[in-house]
Design a protein around this motif. Structure first.
Motif, PDB file in Angstrom:
ATOM      1  N   LEU A 398      -2.928  19.420   1.058  1.00 34.29           N
ATOM      2  CA  LEU A 398      -3.422  18.061   1.154  1.00 34.29           C
ATOM      3  C   LEU A 398      -4.319  17.923   2.383  1.00 34.29           C
ATOM      4  CD1 LEU A 398      -0.134  16.194   0.246  1.00 34.29           C
ATOM      5  CD2 LEU A 398      -2.084  16.666  -1.231  1.00 34.29           C
ATOM      6  N   PRO A 399      -5.392  17.144   2.265  1.00 33.12           N
ATOM      7  CA  PRO A 399      -6.364  17.098   3.364  1.00 33.12           C
ATOM      8  C   PRO A 399      -5.868  16.358   4.599  1.00 33.12           C
ATOM      9  CG  PRO A 399      -6.988  15.575   1.612  1.00 33.12           C
ATOM     10  CD  PRO A 399      -5.819  16.351   1.102  1.00 33.12           C
ATOM     11  N   TRP A 400      -4.905  15.426   4.421  1.00 27.65           N
ATOM     12  CA  TRP A 400      -4.489  14.595   5.541  1.00 27.65           C
ATOM     13  C   TRP A 400      -3.032  14.892   5.917  1.00 27.65           C
ATOM     14  CZ3 TRP A 400      -8.569  11.981   7.311  1.00 27.65           C
ATOM     15  CH2 TRP A 400      -9.586  11.645   6.419  1.00 27.65           C
ATOM     16  N   ALA A 401      -2.762  14.854   7.218  1.00 23.88           N
ATOM     17  CA  ALA A 401      -1.368  14.935   7.681  1.00 23.88           C
ATOM     18  C   ALA A 401      -0.697  13.591   7.431  1.00 23.88           C
ATOM     19  CB  ALA A 401      -1.333  15.264   9.171  1.00 23.88           C
ATOM     20  N   PRO A 402       0.531  13.577   6.900  1.00 22.79           N
ATOM     21  CA  PRO A 402       1.200  12.294   6.631  1.00 22.79           C
ATOM     22  C   PRO A 402       1.540  11.561   7.923  1.00 22.79           C
ATOM     23  CG  PRO A 402       2.684  14.119   6.216  1.00 22.79           C
ATOM     24  CD  PRO A 402       1.339  14.722   6.482  1.00 22.79           C
ATOM     25  N   LYS A 403       1.608  10.243   7.816  1.00 17.92           N
ATOM     26  CA  LYS A 403       1.932   9.409   8.974  1.00 17.92           C
ATOM     27  C   LYS A 403       3.134   8.525   8.654  1.00 17.92           C
ATOM     28  CE  LYS A 403      -2.717   8.880  10.991  1.00 17.92           C
ATOM     29  NZ  LYS A 403      -3.786   7.886  11.286  1.00 17.92           N
ATOM     30  N   VAL A 404       3.866   8.180   9.720  1.00 18.92           N
ATOM     31  CA  VAL A 404       5.010   7.277   9.600  1.00 18.92           C
ATOM     32  C   VAL A 404       4.956   6.290  10.751  1.00 18.92           C
ATOM     33  CG1 VAL A 404       7.519   7.092   9.476  1.00 18.92           C
ATOM     34  CG2 VAL A 404       6.395   9.115   8.585  1.00 18.92           C
ATOM     35  N   ARG A 405       5.151   5.018  10.457  1.00 21.59           N
ATOM     36  CA  ARG A 405       5.225   3.998  11.503  1.00 21.59           C
ATOM     37  C   ARG A 405       6.654   3.853  12.012  1.00 21.59           C
ATOM     38  NH1 ARG A 405       3.082  -1.347   8.916  1.00 21.59           N
ATOM     39  NH2 ARG A 405       4.441  -0.588   7.255  1.00 21.59           N
ATOM     40  N   GLU A 406       6.789   3.318  13.190  1.00 16.12           N
ATOM     41  CA  GLU A 406       8.119   3.030  13.751  1.00 16.12           C
ATOM     42  C   GLU A 406       8.890   2.083  12.836  1.00 16.12           C
ATOM     43  OE1 GLU A 406      11.178   3.227  16.634  1.00 16.12           O
ATOM     44  OE2 GLU A 406       9.290   4.347  16.580  1.00 16.12           O
ATOM     45  N   TYR A 688     -12.547   6.000  -0.506  1.00 11.09           N
ATOM     46  CA  TYR A 688     -12.295   4.605  -0.158  1.00 11.09           C
ATOM     47  C   TYR A 688     -11.993   3.762  -1.387  1.00 11.09           C
ATOM     48  CZ  TYR A 688     -13.597   5.791   4.569  1.00 11.09           C
ATOM     49  OH  TYR A 688     -13.627   6.361   5.819  1.00 11.09           O
ATOM     50  N   VAL A 689     -12.517   4.133  -2.547  1.00  7.31           N
ATOM     51  CA  VAL A 689     -12.121   3.459  -3.783  1.00  7.31           C
ATOM     52  C   VAL A 689     -10.649   3.732  -4.080  1.00  7.31           C
ATOM     53  CG1 VAL A 689     -12.469   3.393  -6.277  1.00  7.31           C
ATOM     54  CG2 VAL A 689     -14.445   3.445  -4.773  1.00  7.31           C
ATOM     55  N   LEU A 690     -10.240   4.991  -3.947  1.00  8.33           N
ATOM     56  CA  LEU A 690      -8.844   5.355  -4.214  1.00  8.33           C
ATOM     57  C   LEU A 690      -7.889   4.682  -3.228  1.00  8.33           C
ATOM     58  CD1 LEU A 690      -9.334   9.148  -4.998  1.00  8.33           C
ATOM     59  CD2 LEU A 690      -8.767   7.349  -6.630  1.00  8.33           C
ATOM     60  N   LYS A 691      -8.316   4.527  -1.987  1.00 12.50           N
ATOM     61  CA  LYS A 691      -7.475   3.815  -1.016  1.00 12.50           C
ATOM     62  C   LYS A 691      -7.231   2.378  -1.464  1.00 12.50           C
ATOM     63  CE  LYS A 691      -8.264   6.121   3.426  1.00 12.50           C
ATOM     64  NZ  LYS A 691      -8.694   5.908   4.822  1.00 12.50           N
ATOM     65  N   LEU A 692      -8.301   1.720  -1.957  1.00 11.75           N
ATOM     66  CA  LEU A 692      -8.167   0.336  -2.408  1.00 11.75           C
ATOM     67  C   LEU A 692      -7.295   0.238  -3.654  1.00 11.75           C
ATOM     68  CD1 LEU A 692     -11.841  -0.810  -1.820  1.00 11.75           C
ATOM     69  CD2 LEU A 692      -9.824  -1.710  -0.660  1.00 11.75           C
ATOM     70  N   LEU A 693      -7.367   1.246  -4.507  1.00 13.19           N
ATOM     71  CA  LEU A 693      -6.503   1.243  -5.682  1.00 13.19           C
ATOM     72  C   LEU A 693      -5.049   1.511  -5.289  1.00 13.19           C
ATOM     73  CD1 LEU A 693      -8.752   3.153  -8.241  1.00 13.19           C
ATOM     74  CD2 LEU A 693      -8.047   0.768  -8.382  1.00 13.19           C
ATOM     75  N   LYS A 694      -4.851   2.348  -4.286  1.00 15.83           N
ATOM     76  CA  LYS A 694      -3.486   2.697  -3.876  1.00 15.83           C
ATOM     77  C   LYS A 694      -2.730   1.481  -3.345  1.00 15.83           C
ATOM     78  CE  LYS A 694      -0.838   5.457  -0.579  1.00 15.83           C
ATOM     79  NZ  LYS A 694      -0.867   6.413   0.537  1.00 15.83           N
ATOM     80  N   VAL A 695      -3.391   0.649  -2.531  1.00 13.30           N
ATOM     81  CA  VAL A 695      -2.665  -0.464  -1.906  1.00 13.30           C
ATOM     82  C   VAL A 695      -2.236  -1.508  -2.924  1.00 13.30           C
ATOM     83  CG1 VAL A 695      -3.781  -0.188   0.329  1.00 13.30           C
ATOM     84  CG2 VAL A 695      -4.817  -1.694  -1.359  1.00 13.30           C
ATOM     85  N   GLN A 696      -2.896  -1.555  -4.087  1.00 14.15           N
ATOM     86  CA  GLN A 696      -2.512  -2.570  -5.064  1.00 14.15           C
ATOM     87  C   GLN A 696      -1.774  -1.996  -6.264  1.00 14.15           C
ATOM     88  OE1 GLN A 696      -5.884  -4.245  -7.269  1.00 14.15           O
ATOM     89  NE2 GLN A 696      -7.238  -2.787  -6.272  1.00 14.15           N
ATOM     90  N   GLN A 717      -3.873  13.361  -4.313  1.00 15.62           N
ATOM     91  CA  GLN A 717      -4.590  14.514  -3.763  1.00 15.62           C
ATOM     92  C   GLN A 717      -5.487  14.154  -2.588  1.00 15.62           C
ATOM     93  OE1 GLN A 717      -6.736  16.592  -6.796  1.00 15.62           O
ATOM     94  NE2 GLN A 717      -4.939  16.914  -8.078  1.00 15.62           N
ATOM     95  N   LYS A 718      -6.055  12.952  -2.580  1.00 15.01           N
ATOM     96  CA  LYS A 718      -7.133  12.657  -1.633  1.00 15.01           C
ATOM     97  C   LYS A 718      -6.783  11.648  -0.544  1.00 15.01           C
ATOM     98  CE  LYS A 718     -10.798  13.804  -4.902  1.00 15.01           C
ATOM     99  NZ  LYS A 718     -11.175  15.020  -4.156  1.00 15.01           N
TER     100      LYS A 718
END
Length: 813
Positions: A398-406, A688-696, A717-718
């Motif tokens: 995967l291209p990005w390292a996962p993140k976690v908030r407090e 950025y299209v996939l990001k917008l689809l992911k949040v909804q 994947q992205k």
């Protein structure tokens, strides 16, 4: 539909003429294309702060301004040959160049408007590279840089700013333009000349070259700090240009050349605040100064290395696929002599029971614009079969390292403690007593990927300042260019955002012409309208190009401001973002994308022969209707793809972690609009299209997720993963209805407290002001009493002191 059918019939005949082996290969290739795994190459687009220097220069001028190049040259040569007869500018030395440049600047101080305009045109010709003495475009560019640094060195920009302020305040020109029924290029001549010079100076100075001398580098840094500080008219240049935008939108100055104003505003912000590379560097250094761990990866590099996903199949491909499948079934059934089975079978149903993931959308008729039927995704449910296994490519990683908030860790621990122990410990993320071993491992993994953003630190500090106004101490405020700009635009920021969005709406290709919309074509329409077909075509190309450049400038301005304000302080970003949301920025961007986005990105609204500096160096070829219709040979239009990516990034900025705004995406039925944008084979835009689809996704329901599994896989994947984020299933608490208005109101209250504490010094709480308790110092203060009190002092003593009895005993108690 007849054209599509005819095309399919021709392909069928060609297929029948092929040998059996070749026919099978040809059919497999066709099937491969129709299944949506098209082998078309990715768009060779590299996202940057701006396009190439020559293209950014050419986009300053509309094609109707072409004759003015020779007029500028004439004004310069008349003055130059008067003082230096039979000499060439390119043959003089530096001292002579400076002498003549200062002579021209002195000419700007004359009272006569005509004389002043001639001198300004002569200076503009210098900034354009004295092209009359050059034989190539490279030579023009060389003399442009030399002349621009020369003009800046002799103080030309200050003189131009004074003239520009004078033209902005020219009430006679404004009232004349308001009364005119139709405004043309001639109404903004003086402003256009000044803005052209200023834009050429800013655009040329900000471009660093390895061959620049140390003196030029010093000039650049000095000019950069001057542009961002309130030296000109006691405010940054960007604030003055924002004022021009609002004055234009209010209708008081309809003759302002808005494209040039917006381009200058964009390049001024880009130069003074810095581009995306500088932003990344500032973010890294800011994290170091706050003691935060480094970023997990370089986002710019990751995005540039990503590959685009294959777009969904087009409507014509789907129809061809249906026809081929019907023919295959027909032949097989005839051989089996089973015509009844054929008649019962629906040729438009897939062999398997799967629904199409990418094209079957019921909500595709959102917003105003209705696409042409063949452009709609739901023309017919396409039967896309399972792809062969040899074409399945698994990502190496995967291209990005996962993140976690407090907050995510706290929620996970709360749910685990409630489940296994029966009680919670609040914000305690360290105690794991009583929890099973797998939970320990989960917490360890979450903490390994914990990410603390700069915004979280800034919010925590602001809460401390609000809780302890006295003991918290004074905030150390760094007066950088971003801070100075925010302070400058803070009083009128809502009006600035509304004005920018009004112009963006007028320039959008999906907007309809309305009587109450603003006229953004004042600096492109000629005095005399075209009389021939060729002139009309040329003007049509010019108008479309003009609108595209305006969209490009506004999208870049908004994105740069949002990113810089977020890095400087998150509440500055939230203040701007909230006013964009209040001004309907989200539906406006969705309306922009509710068009044939591929047609917009591949539009050819440019005439390369008329672009500067090509048009002043080479002989102009004879333009024909065919050449104008053909356009250039580029695969796509850089500025339009740049604008689309910027608008998608703005939409992401506005909706990230804001559930109320995410619900706006759902309410305005953005999913089918965004899915159509996935057809553009460009990795950054698709991300950025996939990001917008992911949040909804969690709000769209199970059926949508079930019928859009390809999109879900692309998101996986992205797009970056947030561990224990339930985006794909909709079981999160955030997916449940709640009072979204309360979220915006709470955010607004925090923003107002921040702005009041930091910038509103006049309305500080008197209870928190220091009090002098020393009797001697209080009595020793000199107080200036008004004259009427001094004249009637005896009366005041009689009335307030002597005539009132004083109980000294009570006073002593």
């Amino acid at each position: 539909m007849e054209g599509v059918g005819l095309c399919a019939n021709n392909k069928q005949k060609q297929n029948q003429m092929l040998p059996n082996k070749m026919r099978g290969e040809f059919t497999r290739n066709q099937r491969k294309d129709s299944e949506g795994f098209s082998e078309t190459p990715d768009l060779e687009f590299e996202y940057s702060d701006a396009d190439k220097w020559t293209i950014e220069l050419s986009e300053l001028y509309s094609y109707t301004e072409g004759p003015e190049f020779l007029l500028n040259r004439k004004c310069f040569e008349e003055d130059f040959h008067t003082h230096m007869p039979e000499q060439k500018w390119t043959e003089l030395d530096l001292v002579q160049h400076k002498t003549h440049a200062m002579r021209l600047l002195d000419g700007l101080d004359v009272i006569g408007r005509e004389r002043r305009l001639k001198v300004a045109r002569a200076i503009l010709y210098m900034a354009q590279g004295t092209f009359g003495e050059c034989s190539s475009e490279l030579e023009v560019q060389h003399w442009m840089r030399y002349n621009v640094f020369l003009l800046l060195d002799v103080g030309a920009f200050t003189a131009l700013m004074e003239l520009l302020n004078m033209e902005i305040d020219n009430s006679a020109a404004c009232s004349s333009a308001v009364r005119k029924p139709a405004i043309s290029l001639a109404d903004s001549t003086d402003l256009r000349v000044l803005l052209n010079i200023m834009y050429l100076i800013v655009e040329t100075i900000q471009r660093e070259e390895p061959t620049d001398s140390p003196e030029w580098r010093t000039i650049r840094e000095t000019f950069k700090s001057e542009l961002g500080s309130p030296l000109y008219n006691h405010e940054p240049v960007s604030v003055m240009l924002f004022g021009m935008v609002t004055k234009f939108c209010s209708g008081h100055a309809p003759h302002f050349p808005m494209k040039k104003v917006l381009l200058l505003l964009w390049k001024t912000i880009l130069f003074t605040l810095g581009g995306f590379e500088q932003l990344q560097g500032c973010k890294i250094s800011r994290r170091v100064s706050l003691g935060l761990p480094p970023l997990p990866e370089d986002s710019i590099r990751v995005v540039r290395s990503m590959r685009a996903a294959s777009p969904p199949a087009s409507a014509s491909d789907l129809i061809e696929q249906q026809q081929r499948r019907a023919r295959r079934e027909h032949k097989a059934l005839i051989k089996q002599d089973n015509l009844d089975a054929f008649n019962e079978k629906d040729p438009y149903k897939a062999d398997d029971a799967r629904e199409d993931e990418e094209e079957n959308d019921d909500n595709d008729n959102s917003l105003e614009a209705e696409p042409f039927p063949l452009e709609r995704d739901e023309v017919m449910p396409p039967p896309i079969p399972h792809p062969p296994s040899e074409r399945v490519c698994f990502p190496k990683g995967l291209p990005w390292a996962p993140k976690v908030r407090e907050k995510d860790i706290e929620n996970f621990l709360d749910s685990s403690r409630s489940k296994f122990i029966g009680y919670t410990l609040g914000n305690d993320t360290d105690t794991v007593v009583g929890l099973p071993r797998p939970i320990h491992e989960s917490i360890k993994t979450l903490k390994q990927h914990k990410y603390v953003s700069i915004a979280e630190v800034q919010i925590a500090k602001e809460e401390e300042y609000q809780k302890t106004p006295l003991s918290g101490g004074e905030e150390e405020l760094e007066l950088c260019a971003t801070e100075l700009l925010y302070q400058g635009i803070l009083p009128s920021l809502p009006q600035y955002m509304i004005a920018l969005l009004k112009i963006l709406l007028a320039a959008a290709p999906t907007s309809k012409a309305k009587t109450d919309s603003i006229n953004i074509l004042a600096d492109v329409l000629p005095e005399e309208m075209p009389t021939t077909v060729l002139q009309s075509m040329k003007l049509g190309v010019d108008v479309n190009r003009h609108k595209e450049i305006i969209v490009k400038a506004i999208s870049a301005i908004l994105l740069l401001l949002l990113k810089h304000f977020k890095l400087n302080h998150v509440y500055q970003f939230e203040y701007m973002a909230q006013h964009l949301v209040f001004a309907n920025c989200i539906p406006l961007i969705l309306k922009f994308f509710n068009q044939n986005i591929m047609s917009y990105i591949t539009a050819k609204n440019s005439i390369s022969a008329l672009d500067f500096p090509h048009c002043v160096v080479h002989e102009l070829p004879e333009l024909t209707a065919e050449s104008l219709e053909a356009g250039d040979n580029n695969q796509f239009c850089w500025r339009n793809l740049f604008s689309c990516i910027n608008l998608l990034r703005i939409l992401n900025k506005l909706t990230k972690w804001k559930h109320s705004r995410t619900m706006m995406l759902v309410v305005f039925k953005s999913a089918p609009i965004l899915k159509r944008a996935l057809k553009v084979k460009q990795a950054m835009m698709q991300l950025y299209v996939l990001k917008l689809l992911k949040v909804q996704t969690k709000y769209l329901g199970r059926q949508w997720r079930k019928s859009n599994m390809k999109t879900m896989s692309a998101i996986y994947q992205k797009v970056r993963h947030r561990l224990n984020d339930d985006w794909a299933y909709g079981n999160d608490l955030d997916a449940r209805p709640w009072d979204f208005q309360a979220e915006e109101c709470a955010l607004r209250a925090n923003i107002e407290r921040f702005n009041s504490r930091r910038y509103d010094k006049n309305q500080s709480n008197p209870e928190f002001l220091p009090v002098d308790n020393c009797l001697q110092s209080v009595l020793g203060q000199r107080i200036d009493l008004p004259e009427d009190f001094q004249m009637n002092y005896d009366l005041w003593l009689e009335r307030e002191v002597f005539s009132k009895p004083i109980s000294w005993e009570e006073l002593l108690l």
